[in-house]
Scaffold this active site. Sequence first.
Site, short mmCIF file in Angstrom:
data_model
loop_
_atom_site.label_atom_id
_atom_site.label_comp_id
_atom_site.label_asym_id
_atom_site.label_seq_id
_atom_site.Cartn_x
_atom_site.Cartn_y
_atom_site.Cartn_z
CG ASN A 59 -10.23 0.79 -15.85
OD1 ASN A 59 -9.37 0.16 -14.73
ND2 ASN A 59 -9.92 2.03 -16.41
CB SER A 60 -14.25 -3.29 -20.41
OG SER A 60 -13.31 -4.49 -20.48
CE LYS A 61 -13.20 -9.45 -18.79
NZ LYS A 61 -12.18 -10.65 -18.79
CG ASN A 62 -13.99 -0.88 -12.29
OD1 ASN A 62 -15.29 -0.34 -11.75
ND2 ASN A 62 -13.05 -0.36 -11.70
CG HIS A 74 -18.77 -6.41 -15.32
ND1 HIS A 74 -18.85 -6.38 -14.50
CD2 HIS A 74 -17.47 -7.10 -15.45
CE1 HIS A 74 -18.00 -6.70 -13.42
NE2 HIS A 74 -17.00 -7.22 -14.30
#
Lengths: 331, 313
Positions: free
Chosen positions: A107-110, A148
């Site tokens: 989930n690296s773009k959460n 992020h």
Amino acid sequence: MDSDEDERIPFSQRPEWSDIKPVPQDDGPNPVVPIAYHEDFRETMDYFRAVYLADERTPRSLRLTSEAIAMNAGNYTVWHFRRLILETLNTDLHEEFDFIENIAKSNSKNYQIWHHRRWVAEKMGTEATNMELKFTRKILSLDAKNYHAWSHRQWVLQALGGWEDELDYCLQLLEEDIYNNSAWNQRYFVITRSPLLGGLPAMRESEVRYTIEVILLNPDNESPWRYLRGLYKGDAEALVGDPQVSCLCMKVLSVRGNTFALNLLLDLLCHGLQPNGELKSVVEGLTNSESDSIDPSLAIKVCSLLETLDPMRSNYWAWRKVTLPSHTKAI
Amino acid sequence: MGELEMEKHVRYILTIEKKKDDFVSLVIEHLRINGAYWGLTTLDLLGKIETIDQDEVVSWVMKCQDESGGFAGNIGHDPHILYTLSAVQILALLDKLDVLDIDKVSNYVAGLQNEDGSFSGDIWGEVDTRFSYIAICCLSILRRLEKINVEKAVDFVVRCKNLDGGFGSTPGGESHAGQIFCCVGALALTGSLHHIDRDLLGWWLCERQVKSGGLNGRPEKLPDVCYSWWVLSSLVMIDRVHWIDKEKLARFILDCQDKENGGISDRPDDAVDVFHTYFGVAGLSLLEYPGVKAIDPAYALPVDVVNKIIFKK
């Protein structure tokens, strides 16, 4: 986590949860957008709501939030409650980093994960500096443009320090992908904000040299052209007065037409560059239509070339042509 | 390329949430109010807002309000500024702002302003220029802009301006079309567009158009229908939209339609969703596509709604 993903035991069958009465989601009487829930997810959230409403800040609640986050890392209320529990239990935050890293893998773009990570790092202070720089490196090695990760890294540098190797890191990323605009942005961030480098005035000369080298290798790369202009930020006189800049345009254009080189040349002319004969003949060489050769102005020729080379933005170039300052029309 | 499949898109939006066992609907439970805003605004742009039960929507939206005055993404969740704007926009869209305790909502939003003029998203303090836009848009709709320090809010946004004329999420952050929309919108709504170098930013924005006609959000990234909104609305606000090839962009958006079942995707042949359906239709609205109502680029609401609410026309 309490259980394996494959063999999840429902909360209703776990002895330690037998005292809790799950609370179902209230979708209102006639939900506008009724939602179909997966059974496992629904049950987890029902138990989550129960401990959340009871404000039960215990180790088992913490474990429950881990499970809920693993199922849906975007639910900010679960994260919110998790922070309250961590604060209350005074948990070892090193373990929290491990937990986040696990979740971040998929989930690296959460937004929630990054925000949570920052909250933990902030609590730990400079002890977290190297860990955070390493963590963002890891994420960026998978996606070098992850917004992020870059935001987090910039925050770490400014709040906790660790600037020493940052310019080298930018160089490394640019060597891997010279088109990486995020790395160019970070480079600008470092040379303008690092307390170790003396700022833009001290860095300009070597940066101009580096950027020109890069552009000559890949003249179609938008980012270094913008970076080069950024190095002369707010100082059009210095940009026009630096012979390296007009020389760069000429070198690129002597090979073939290029919108970025022509556009920069156009700006130089608008800001008062007096073109030499060589530069003029390079532009002449690119012009083949007769109507252009009748017009004596170099700036107009450049605009016409741009209209042809970049038809999608022909309105922009046409506008540039009609708004040329009068002094350009005599050269 | 064909035409905009208006009826199919309307049907898609009306039925999308009724699908059973849909994992997507499960994970977006917490941002349902955003989904409702995207869906309802699209319906209104397509002239079909009357097909839904408005009272039902209003009563559900009001159940998402927290005692702090802020709204959550769904009933029983925590409030966040992201969801508060969607709630206010939905109520504006339905001309039901009078059900709100305006001071309570606007106090919640104003309370999120920080000393440096920036805004946090909620009590946990994440700062982002997205939240500056959201706060300013929200308070503009509620006509309570005086509750914040506008000068400082503008200063913070201006501090996020980059060498390429664009804006990032925080000072020094990379220019990104989504953040640019937020910053340009915030400056437009506060009458502060003079802080923008329109020609420099306009050129960066029109460079976002790639060969296929679609727009990307950063250099060297793939085009995506959502940027038809972020880039285009910014270009409209700074009066530079004529610098791109509008016809090619319209064709790109139309190529992203599911012509059988309705809905619009990020790129041709991908799966559709309500988010991209909204951005596609809103983009076409800015391109003045026939039959689609005009949308206001700063408020992200239909122009007739803005006229009614803001200008009391």
